[in-house]
Design a protein around this motif. Sequence first.
Motif, mmCIF file in Angstrom:
data_model
loop_
_atom_site.group_PDB
_atom_site.id
_atom_site.type_symbol
_atom_site.label_atom_id
_atom_site.label_comp_id
_atom_site.label_asym_id
_atom_site.label_seq_id
_atom_site.Cartn_x
_atom_site.Cartn_y
_atom_site.Cartn_z
ATOM 1 N N GLU A 124 21.729 -15.401 -24.821
ATOM 2 C CA GLU A 124 20.731 -16.164 -25.585
ATOM 3 C C GLU A 124 21.061 -17.659 -25.560
ATOM 4 O O GLU A 124 20.170 -18.500 -25.441
ATOM 5 C CB GLU A 124 20.673 -15.653 -27.024
ATOM 6 C CG GLU A 124 19.571 -16.291 -27.832
ATOM 7 C CD GLU A 124 19.499 -15.720 -29.236
ATOM 8 O OE1 GLU A 124 19.077 -16.490 -30.131
ATOM 9 O OE2 GLU A 124 19.849 -14.551 -29.442
ATOM 10 N N ASN A 125 22.342 -17.980 -25.635
ATOM 11 C CA ASN A 125 22.780 -19.374 -25.604
ATOM 12 C C ASN A 125 22.339 -20.072 -24.321
ATOM 13 O O ASN A 125 21.847 -21.197 -24.347
ATOM 14 C CB ASN A 125 24.309 -19.451 -25.746
ATOM 15 C CG ASN A 125 24.822 -20.870 -25.685
ATOM 16 O OD1 ASN A 125 24.268 -21.776 -26.309
ATOM 17 N ND2 ASN A 125 25.877 -21.072 -24.927
ATOM 18 N N LEU A 126 22.497 -19.400 -23.198
ATOM 19 C CA LEU A 126 22.090 -19.977 -21.915
ATOM 20 C C LEU A 126 20.569 -20.022 -21.800
ATOM 21 O O LEU A 126 20.002 -21.012 -21.348
ATOM 22 C CB LEU A 126 22.703 -19.178 -20.760
ATOM 23 C CG LEU A 126 22.518 -19.742 -19.361
ATOM 24 C CD1 LEU A 126 23.040 -21.174 -19.256
ATOM 25 C CD2 LEU A 126 23.231 -18.845 -18.347
ATOM 26 N N SER A 127 19.905 -18.974 -22.237
ATOM 27 C CA SER A 127 18.437 -18.910 -22.171
ATOM 28 C C SER A 127 17.771 -20.045 -22.946
ATOM 29 O O SER A 127 16.717 -20.540 -22.547
ATOM 30 C CB SER A 127 17.938 -17.570 -22.710
ATOM 31 O OG SER A 127 18.371 -16.523 -21.882
ATOM 32 N N LYS A 128 18.399 -20.468 -24.049
ATOM 33 C CA LYS A 128 17.840 -21.551 -24.863
ATOM 34 C C LYS A 128 17.816 -22.882 -24.117
ATOM 35 O O LYS A 128 17.058 -23.772 -24.462
ATOM 36 C CB LYS A 128 18.663 -21.728 -26.142
ATOM 37 C CG LYS A 128 18.479 -20.636 -27.148
ATOM 38 C CD LYS A 128 19.363 -20.895 -28.351
ATOM 39 C CE LYS A 128 19.275 -19.779 -29.349
ATOM 40 N NZ LYS A 128 20.179 -19.986 -30.485
ATOM 41 N N ARG A 129 18.635 -23.016 -23.101
ATOM 42 C CA ARG A 129 18.718 -24.271 -22.350
ATOM 43 C C ARG A 129 17.649 -24.367 -21.258
ATOM 44 O O ARG A 129 17.456 -25.420 -20.675
ATOM 45 C CB ARG A 129 20.106 -24.421 -21.740
ATOM 46 C CG ARG A 129 21.184 -24.521 -22.805
ATOM 47 C CD ARG A 129 22.566 -24.471 -22.198
ATOM 48 N NE ARG A 129 23.577 -24.266 -23.206
ATOM 49 C CZ ARG A 129 24.223 -25.240 -23.829
ATOM 50 N NH1 ARG A 129 23.963 -26.488 -23.537
ATOM 51 N NH2 ARG A 129 25.124 -24.969 -24.738
ATOM 52 N N ILE A 130 16.978 -23.266 -20.965
ATOM 53 C CA ILE A 130 15.976 -23.241 -19.897
ATOM 54 C C ILE A 130 14.720 -23.969 -20.363
ATOM 55 O O ILE A 130 14.129 -23.622 -21.381
ATOM 56 C CB ILE A 130 15.640 -21.798 -19.487
ATOM 57 C CG1 ILE A 130 16.896 -21.108 -18.951
ATOM 58 C CG2 ILE A 130 14.522 -21.787 -18.440
ATOM 59 C CD1 ILE A 130 16.724 -19.625 -18.699
ATOM 60 N N ILE A 131 14.330 -24.986 -19.598
ATOM 61 C CA ILE A 131 13.119 -25.740 -19.944
ATOM 62 C C ILE A 131 11.942 -25.357 -19.053
ATOM 63 O O ILE A 131 10.800 -25.639 -19.395
ATOM 64 C CB ILE A 131 13.363 -27.267 -19.891
ATOM 65 C CG1 ILE A 131 13.813 -27.721 -18.511
ATOM 66 C CG2 ILE A 131 14.356 -27.672 -20.977
ATOM 67 C CD1 ILE A 131 13.852 -29.232 -18.319
ATOM 68 N N ALA A 132 12.218 -24.723 -17.909
ATOM 69 C CA ALA A 132 11.146 -24.282 -17.012
ATOM 70 C C ALA A 132 11.684 -23.250 -16.039
ATOM 71 O O ALA A 132 12.867 -23.261 -15.700
ATOM 72 C CB ALA A 132 10.565 -25.460 -16.243
ATOM 73 N N GLU A 133 10.792 -22.356 -15.617
ATOM 74 C CA GLU A 133 11.115 -21.365 -14.604
ATOM 75 C C GLU A 133 10.066 -21.430 -13.508
ATOM 76 O O GLU A 133 8.894 -21.669 -13.788
ATOM 77 C CB GLU A 133 11.128 -19.958 -15.201
ATOM 78 C CG GLU A 133 12.228 -19.732 -16.199
ATOM 79 C CD GLU A 133 12.149 -18.364 -16.843
ATOM 80 O OE1 GLU A 133 11.075 -17.732 -16.797
ATOM 81 O OE2 GLU A 133 13.160 -17.924 -17.406
ATOM 82 N N TYR A 134 10.513 -21.215 -12.312
ATOM 83 C CA TYR A 134 9.644 -21.284 -11.148
ATOM 84 C C TYR A 134 9.960 -20.081 -10.279
ATOM 85 O O TYR A 134 11.063 -19.979 -9.745
ATOM 86 C CB TYR A 134 9.920 -22.608 -10.428
ATOM 87 C CG TYR A 134 9.072 -22.894 -9.222
ATOM 88 C CD1 TYR A 134 7.689 -22.849 -9.271
ATOM 89 C CD2 TYR A 134 9.685 -23.243 -8.029
ATOM 90 C CE1 TYR A 134 6.932 -23.150 -8.158
ATOM 91 C CE2 TYR A 134 8.925 -23.543 -6.911
ATOM 92 C CZ TYR A 134 7.549 -23.483 -6.984
ATOM 93 O OH TYR A 134 6.805 -23.766 -5.885
ATOM 94 N N ASP A 135 9.048 -19.132 -10.170
ATOM 95 C CA ASP A 135 9.316 -17.888 -9.458
ATOM 96 C C ASP A 135 8.985 -17.996 -7.968
ATOM 97 O O ASP A 135 8.030 -17.423 -7.484
ATOM 98 C CB ASP A 135 8.602 -16.709 -10.120
ATOM 99 C CG ASP A 135 7.100 -16.862 -10.166
ATOM 100 O OD1 ASP A 135 6.595 -17.941 -9.817
ATOM 101 O OD2 ASP A 135 6.423 -15.886 -10.543
ATOM 102 N N LYS A 136 9.830 -18.726 -7.283
ATOM 103 C CA LYS A 136 9.672 -18.908 -5.842
ATOM 104 C C LYS A 136 11.052 -19.022 -5.211
ATOM 105 O O LYS A 136 11.951 -19.629 -5.772
ATOM 106 C CB LYS A 136 8.852 -20.160 -5.554
ATOM 107 C CG LYS A 136 8.465 -20.279 -4.115
ATOM 108 C CD LYS A 136 7.196 -21.049 -3.944
ATOM 109 C CE LYS A 136 6.831 -21.009 -2.483
ATOM 110 N NZ LYS A 136 5.443 -21.036 -2.254
ATOM 111 N N ASP A 137 11.207 -18.443 -4.029
ATOM 112 C CA ASP A 137 12.479 -18.474 -3.322
ATOM 113 C C ASP A 137 12.596 -19.759 -2.513
ATOM 114 O O ASP A 137 11.927 -19.933 -1.505
ATOM 115 C CB ASP A 137 12.586 -17.250 -2.406
ATOM 116 C CG ASP A 137 13.949 -17.099 -1.789
ATOM 117 O OD1 ASP A 137 14.808 -17.981 -1.989
ATOM 118 O OD2 ASP A 137 14.174 -16.083 -1.099
ATOM 119 N N LEU A 138 13.426 -20.668 -2.975
ATOM 120 C CA LEU A 138 13.620 -21.967 -2.321
ATOM 121 C C LEU A 138 15.050 -22.160 -1.831
ATOM 122 O O LEU A 138 15.370 -23.200 -1.255
ATOM 123 C CB LEU A 138 13.281 -23.105 -3.302
ATOM 124 C CG LEU A 138 11.908 -23.094 -3.950
ATOM 125 C CD1 LEU A 138 11.801 -24.212 -4.983
ATOM 126 C CD2 LEU A 138 10.817 -23.221 -2.911
#
Length: 154
Positions: A124-138
């Motif tokens: 949960e601690n790490l998840s709180k730091r996520i500001i955006a997700e992009y579901d693409k393989d780059l």
Amino acid sequence: MQEGSMKSEIIPHDACVLVADGKKALLLRNIGTAYQLMLEVEQVIEASANPLSHEQGTDRPGRTWSGGHRSSVDETDFHSLEEQRFSTIVAERLETICAEGAIGKLVIAAAPKSLANLRHAMSENLSKRIIAEYDKDLVNLPIDEIQRHLLSER
């Protein structure tokens, strides 16, 4: 946070960007500005060799007996299990970096299956730091192309 999209999200200066798939992860840092990304590689995490599932398992699928009926049991997908383990390793590495205070904001760009595995493996601690997700393989693109993809998704 808008899942699956980075529309209207910016990647601020000093934010980290994790670009991953089931075999490789790049931890990048934006040393530029929110409007002029300049991503720099901080860490590369690579999985050990992960052969195809049929190359890892040699037995026939198992069978079970239940209520007078025999049925087969699905063969274990060793390849998929190894990708899940890799996501756990990546999440643990990010946890360590967070504990050192080196990750304030995090953007994740990952292949859809890897993104799901990462979400499951993160605290949960790490998840709180996520500001955006992009579901693409780059992950296999050069850094300048990764920057272009992230900027074009705003």
